[in-house]
Design a protein around this motif. Structure first.
Motif, PDB file in Angstrom:
ATOM      1  N   VAL A 259     -59.497  -7.438 -52.165  1.00  0.00           N
ATOM      2  CA  VAL A 259     -58.218  -7.109 -52.806  1.00  0.00           C
ATOM      3  C   VAL A 259     -57.282  -8.320 -52.812  1.00  0.00           C
ATOM      4  N   GLY A 260     -57.702  -9.426 -52.169  1.00  0.00           N
ATOM      5  CA  GLY A 260     -56.907 -10.644 -52.211  1.00  0.00           C
ATOM      6  C   GLY A 260     -56.136 -10.936 -50.939  1.00  0.00           C
ATOM      7  N   ALA A 267     -51.468 -18.312 -49.950  1.00  0.00           N
ATOM      8  CA  ALA A 267     -50.212 -18.431 -50.691  1.00  0.00           C
ATOM      9  C   ALA A 267     -49.019 -18.467 -49.753  1.00  0.00           C
ATOM     10  N   LEU A 268     -49.050 -17.656 -48.692  1.00  0.00           N
ATOM     11  CA  LEU A 268     -47.943 -17.647 -47.738  1.00  0.00           C
ATOM     12  C   LEU A 268     -47.859 -18.958 -46.972  1.00  0.00           C
ATOM     13  N   LYS A 374     -52.667  -8.926 -57.640  1.00  0.00           N
ATOM     14  CA  LYS A 374     -53.382  -9.106 -58.916  1.00  0.00           C
ATOM     15  C   LYS A 374     -52.621  -8.511 -60.101  1.00  0.00           C
ATOM     16  N   MET A 375     -51.286  -8.580 -60.036  1.00  0.00           N
ATOM     17  CA  MET A 375     -50.498  -8.096 -61.167  1.00  0.00           C
ATOM     18  C   MET A 375     -50.681  -8.981 -62.400  1.00  0.00           C
ATOM     19  N   ASP A 376     -51.173 -10.197 -62.195  1.00  0.00           N
ATOM     20  CA  ASP A 376     -51.414 -11.094 -63.328  1.00  0.00           C
ATOM     21  C   ASP A 376     -52.491 -10.554 -64.263  1.00  0.00           C
ATOM     22  N   LEU A 377     -53.380  -9.688 -63.746  1.00  0.00           N
ATOM     23  CA  LEU A 377     -54.438  -9.118 -64.578  1.00  0.00           C
ATOM     24  C   LEU A 377     -53.914  -8.030 -65.511  1.00  0.00           C
ATOM     25  N   SER A 414     -48.669 -11.761 -57.517  1.00  0.00           N
ATOM     26  CA  SER A 414     -49.938 -12.372 -57.927  1.00  0.00           C
ATOM     27  C   SER A 414     -50.202 -13.515 -56.945  1.00  0.00           C
ATOM     28  N   ALA A 415     -50.996 -13.241 -55.931  1.00  0.00           N
ATOM     29  CA  ALA A 415     -51.257 -14.256 -54.907  1.00  0.00           C
ATOM     30  C   ALA A 415     -51.984 -15.457 -55.480  1.00  0.00           C
TER      31      ALA A 415
END
Length: 554
Positions: A259-260, A267-268, A374-377, A414-415
């Motif tokens: 799930v990322g 990213a953090l 994954k909101m970029d998808l 979006s990580a």
């Protein structure tokens, strides 16, 4: 006496790790060394452990940090460690940051897991100061050891590593097998090796002797920077006092596989610290790392994706499940990561495994933050409706699935693109501060008078009379209501008080616990003279899921 004789002599005198402390203390008394215990952790030198797979790097890491933190499992055909694990090593009076790396294989195909782990190791090596090149004394010089040596010269020509022959405990005999193994390891071209055993503690004094001059030399090079830092810290002593009063925040990233979670951790941290990719189950160790954000120390843990252990999961996979559960129990805030694309396809926000772990976090009294990744998808002309629907529906569904805690924060990110990093950290810190909040008794009692007057009681005669209301602990906030007489607060009353607390004091998104104590008139008179109550006490401990009735005689 030759160096190998010294090793055998050292083994006979210092086989137990207890003798290391005695040997080191004697060495320190004579030379008056630098006190590494007084140096800030982030300024300590960094030592990275390198080597081919299955030579005992994680076992040595655990030995140095004095905890069984890294997964250790004998898998010659697989690689347990895939990410960079960090810890603070304690070797006698030495302190340094130690990194456990994945096994290196120079012939790994491009794009494979081994090739990607080697890239991460190369990035970390560039920022390290000392390298421990670990080999297997029992197996002798392996062709892969020579390849690792070439790789090390290519990626870190400025570092001359310390070669350590691990698993040497079985070679200390009169046959000279240890001397033969040491002579063979000299072909690596990095000088004389030292014989150690990460499992038994053998050779730790020799490792200490080899590391100390390198660590001291590093600290001499940064002494000027430390002096400048000390001057600045003297000027800003008041602000440092405030920072020290803030306890470190323990944040655990959990969720189903792929799930990322690891992408979010990178990213953090704003660096490639852990392995990411399309393969499910890449993370095995619960990777724990430390970083600073707006003056606050955050300990970040990326857990493995397995939330439940099954019969099919054995060996390293089974150990990963157990380690993830321990990380969940140690954390202050739980970041539950969901997959936006899966939410659209499944037409529901959380699957059973995610609901279980969210409820478990609430029952354990931890703060919960839901992160939809994954909101970029979901961006684009044909997916814009899905994007908006996910942002609208997910918070509502989560509140329905986990009704025990109202106002659970949801962050959409979006990580992979690095979007939402600041939003996640701000939300985590906000939830943590609520989780640690304390309210004065005077303020709570003023609030109580107002809130009781607006509650509709079915039977005014049977209305509980709360003498006073107080907070007894934080993390999570826990309150006690002292009730006169035999009438007790019902579950409905406690739910009303809990909801009012969250609304009036902005405590949404965290679990709140309310206990109650019934006191008689005799006890009421006694409490006016003394803070101790006597007689029979009926106590109801209310969590966010259930209540427990306890009777005791004081």
């Amino acid at each position: 006496m030759t160096w190998i004789q010294k090793l055998i002599f050292s083994h006979k005198l210092n086989f137990a790790e207890k003798s290391l402390d005695v040997n080191v203390r004697g060495f320190c008394t004579l030379t008056k060394p630098l006190d590494f215990t007084q140096i800030q952790i982030m300024r300590l030198p960094t030592v990275v452990i390198l080597g081919r797979p299955n030579v005992g790097k994680s076992a040595l890491f655990n030995r140095l940090i004095r905890r069984r933190e890294a997964l250790v499992y004998n898998t010659p055909d697989d690689h347990v460690t895939r990410d960079i694990r960090e810890g603070v090593a304690k070797l006698g009076d030495l302190r340094f940051r130690v990194l456990d790396s994945a096994g290196l294989e120079a012939e790994a195909s491009s794009g494979s897991i081994l090739h990607r782990t080697a890239s991460i190791t190369a990035n970390v090596l560039a920022r390290s100061h000392i390298a421990l090149f670990l080999t297997d004394a029992r197996a002798g010089l392996h062709p892969l050891d020579l390849e690792v040596g070439k790789w090390l010269r290519k990626h870190a020509p400025q570092i001359k590593p310390i070669v350590a022959m691990n698993k040497s405990e079985s070679l200390f005999d009169v046959s000279g097998s240890l001397a033969a193994a040491a002579y063979e390891m000299c072909r690596l071209g990095f000088g004389d090796p030292i014989a150690i055993s990460a499992e038994t503690g053998l050779g730790m004094p020799d490792l200490y002797t080899s590391l100390r001059p390198l660590l001291e030399d590093y600290m001499l090079h940064v002494s000027n920077d430390e002096g400048a830092q000390d001057n600045r810290s003297d000027e800003d002593s008041s602000s440092l006092d405030i920072d020290k009063s803030k306890l470190p925040l323990q944040l655990a990233i959990v969720g189903r596989p792929n799930v990322g979670k690891s992408t979010l951790l990178n990213a953090l941290l704003q660096e490639d610290r852990v392995l990411v990719g399309p393969e499910a189950g890449l993370t095995r160790d619960s990777i724990r790392t430390q970083f600073e954000f707006q003056g606050r120390t955050i300990y970040l843990v990326d857990t493995a994706g397995w939330l439940q252990r099954t019969k099919q999961e054995k060996g390293a996979a089974s150990l990963s499940v157990m380690q993830s559960r321990k990380s969940l129990l140690r954390a202050h805030i739980i970041a539950l990561v969901l997959d936006a694309e899966e939410i659209v396809n499944a037409r529901r926000s959380m699957k059973h495994a995610e609901v279980v772990i969210a409820r478990r976090a609430v029952e354990e009294g931890r703060g919960l933050v839901v992160i939809v990744n994954k909101m970029d998808l979901l961006r684009g002309k044909h997916k814009s409706s899905s994007y908006e629907k996910v942002m609208e529906v997910v918070p509502q569904e989560i509140q329905t699935v986990i009704p025990q805690v109202t106002g659970i924060p949801v962050v959409f990110i979006s990580a992979l693109e690095g979007r939402g990093r600041a939003a996640v950290l701000h939300q985590v810190i906000d939830t943590y501060e609520k989780w640690c909040s304390r309210l004065s008794t005077a303020r709570l009692n003023r609030w109580l008078q107002k809130v009781m007057s607006r509650h509709s009681w079915k039977d005014q005669a049977a209305q509980p009379k709360i003498k006073y209301f107080t907070q007894v602990k934080a993390r999570p906030p826990t309150f006690v209501a002292f009730v006169r007489g035999k009438t007790r607060l019902s579950d409905t009353d406690i739910r009303f008080l809990t909801k009012s607390l969250k609304e009036d004091f902005d405590l949404g998104g965290i679990p709140i616990r309310i206990m109650q104590r019934s006191i008689t008139k005799k006890d009421d008179n006694a409490t006016s003279k003394s803070s101790h109550s006597v007689g029979k006490v009926v106590e109801r401990i209310v969590s966010d899921k259930r209540s427990i009735l306890v009777e005791s005689q004081s």
